[in-house]
Enzyme design. Structure first.
Site, PDB file in Angstrom:
ATOM      1  N   ASP A   1     -78.742-102.032 -76.787  1.00  0.00           N
ATOM      2  CA  ASP A   1     -79.533-100.835 -77.075  1.00  0.00           C
ATOM      3  C   ASP A   1     -78.658 -99.591 -77.069  1.00  0.00           C
ATOM      4  OD1 ASP A   1     -79.318-101.300 -74.236  1.00  0.00           O
ATOM      5  OD2 ASP A   1     -80.799 -99.719 -73.907  1.00  0.00           O
TER       6      ASP A   1
ATOM      7  N   GLU B   1     -80.580-101.114 -71.204  1.00  0.00           N
ATOM      8  CA  GLU B   1     -79.664-100.463 -70.268  1.00  0.00           C
ATOM      9  C   GLU B   1     -79.813 -98.953 -70.315  1.00  0.00           C
ATOM     10  OE1 GLU B   1     -76.067 -98.635 -68.536  1.00  0.00           O
ATOM     11  OE2 GLU B   1     -76.828 -98.412 -70.573  1.00  0.00           O
TER      12      GLU B   1
END
Length: 379
Positions: A72, A137
């Site tokens: 991400d 994250e």
């Protein structure tokens, strides 16, 4: 081979082209899984609610070396301020531009390429190689690495060494590695008062006035002196909110959010105890809740740090500097299992900014560093 044609460059570009803003993965892990499966990895997708995770492992024996990272990326911000479209990877003057180039799709590509090269040279390597990859994250970190670690712990599957691909470098590739991180503790405080008219303060109780001496004293408190590995614990107020927006209303409550970044010289329990003792000393009417964002951890001298030093020296020609500064990473969820954790990745000068970029030559050097680390630990 021109740097633009390095396999690691091509794979980084393929990952950047997938607009995987948290918690989306947009097929990044599928692309990685296809490459890893082709060289003998067992692929185990772990999807928790809106988060895509992957645990991939080659080998059944210990020790287990794990590459850890995230697919991400943070939002692009104002696209008009980018030189090039953020999800159209573009090379200009030796730099690859795109959201995630440095944080951390370049590292993911380098991990894959390094592993492919290592397995081709050492098909019967010692121990196991693993990948722990998440799409959560940069976000709330609820259903990502922490959930994967819980799953592994439940079946007693242990990681010996973890190398996180966070962009640790500052001026040039490998000049800094992170061999630890400070703990992070957030407090959400509400100081209660009585709302009223500013012309009749005797009929109200202003929580801002009541809290001001407490906050002043709290912000000046000395928490510890740090140590040779960590700077002293820091305290910062992040948000203060009180009032209705009107100039003639005394507010009924004051909300304060603050954060500690703390060393191994104190514990979260000690910080909480000192804050709540000060609240009581100031005789405040309050509610407080605490969020534990991560414990401090440190990886000292040993096989992982030694291998990383050797790799950076061999590839770049200079020595690296282990540090514990900066923010938190998913390493904080891996370290409590007993694993030794390090972070090594690209230069971090443009991460989370518009025009995020990474030096193309650095991607190949990073892949070489990762490959040497594998050789040092598993050959």
């Amino acid at each position: 081979m021109p740097a633009d044609d390095y396999p690691v460059t091509e794979l980084t570009k393929a990952l950047i082209a997938r607009p995987s803003v948290t918690p989306l993965d947009e097929g990044c892990q599928t692309l990685m899984a296809e490459r890893l499966s082709a060289i003998g990895f067992n692929i185990e997708p772990m999807v928790f609610e809106d988060t895509t995770n992957m645990w991939a492992r080659r080998g059944n024996e210990g020790p287990v070396f794990c590459f850890a990272g995230h697919t991400d990326v943070v939002p692009t911000g104002d696209v008009s301020r980018w030189h090039t479209p953020p999800f159209v990877p573009t090379i200009i003057d030796g730099y690859l531009y795109g959201r995630g180039a440095a944080d951390m799709k370049g590292s993911l590509a380098a991990m894959i390429i390094a592993t492919e090269r290592f397995v081709a040279k050492h098909p019967d390597h010692h121990g196991s190689i693993a990948f722990l990859i998440t799409s959560d994250e940069e976000g709330p970190f609820i259903n990502g690495t922490t959930r994967v670690i819980d799953t592994l712990e439940a079946r007693n599957e242990k990681i010996t060494w973890a190398l996180v691909g966070e962009p640790s470098s500052t001026l040039k590739l490998g000049d800094v590695v992170k061999n630890g991180r400070r703990g992070s503790l957030t407090g959400n405080l509400t100081v209660k008062g009585i709302q009223g008219h500013v012309a009749y303060p005797h009929l109200a109780d202003n929580p801002i006035h009541k809290a001001a001496p407490f906050l002043a004293e709290l912000s000046q408190m000395h928490w510890d002196n740090g140590n040779e590995f960590f700077p002293p614990t820091s305290f910062q107020i992040a948000n203060i909110n009180g009032g209705t927006g009107a100039s003639n209303v005394i507010p009924g409550a004051l909300d304060v959010m603050f954060n500690f970044r703390y060393s191994t010289e104190v514990s979260a329990d000690i910080l909480i105890e000192r804050v709540e003792a000060l609240l009581k000393a100031h005789e405040l009417d309050y509610d407080i809740s605490w969020i534990f964002n991560g414990l401090p951890f440190l990886t000292g001298d040993g096989p992982l740090l030694d291998a990383t030093r050797i790799a950076i020296r061999q590839v770049t020609g200079y020595e690296t500097d282990p540090q514990t500064t900066g923010g938190t990473s998913d390493g904080r969820f891996i370290a409590p299992t007993g694993a030794k954790v390090l972070e090594l990745g690209p230069v971090n000068a443009t991460i989370h900014k518009v025009n995020e970029c990474v030096k193309v030559d650095d991607l190949e050097q990073l892949a070489l560093c990762y490959e040497v680390i594998l050789e040092q630990l598993l050959c």
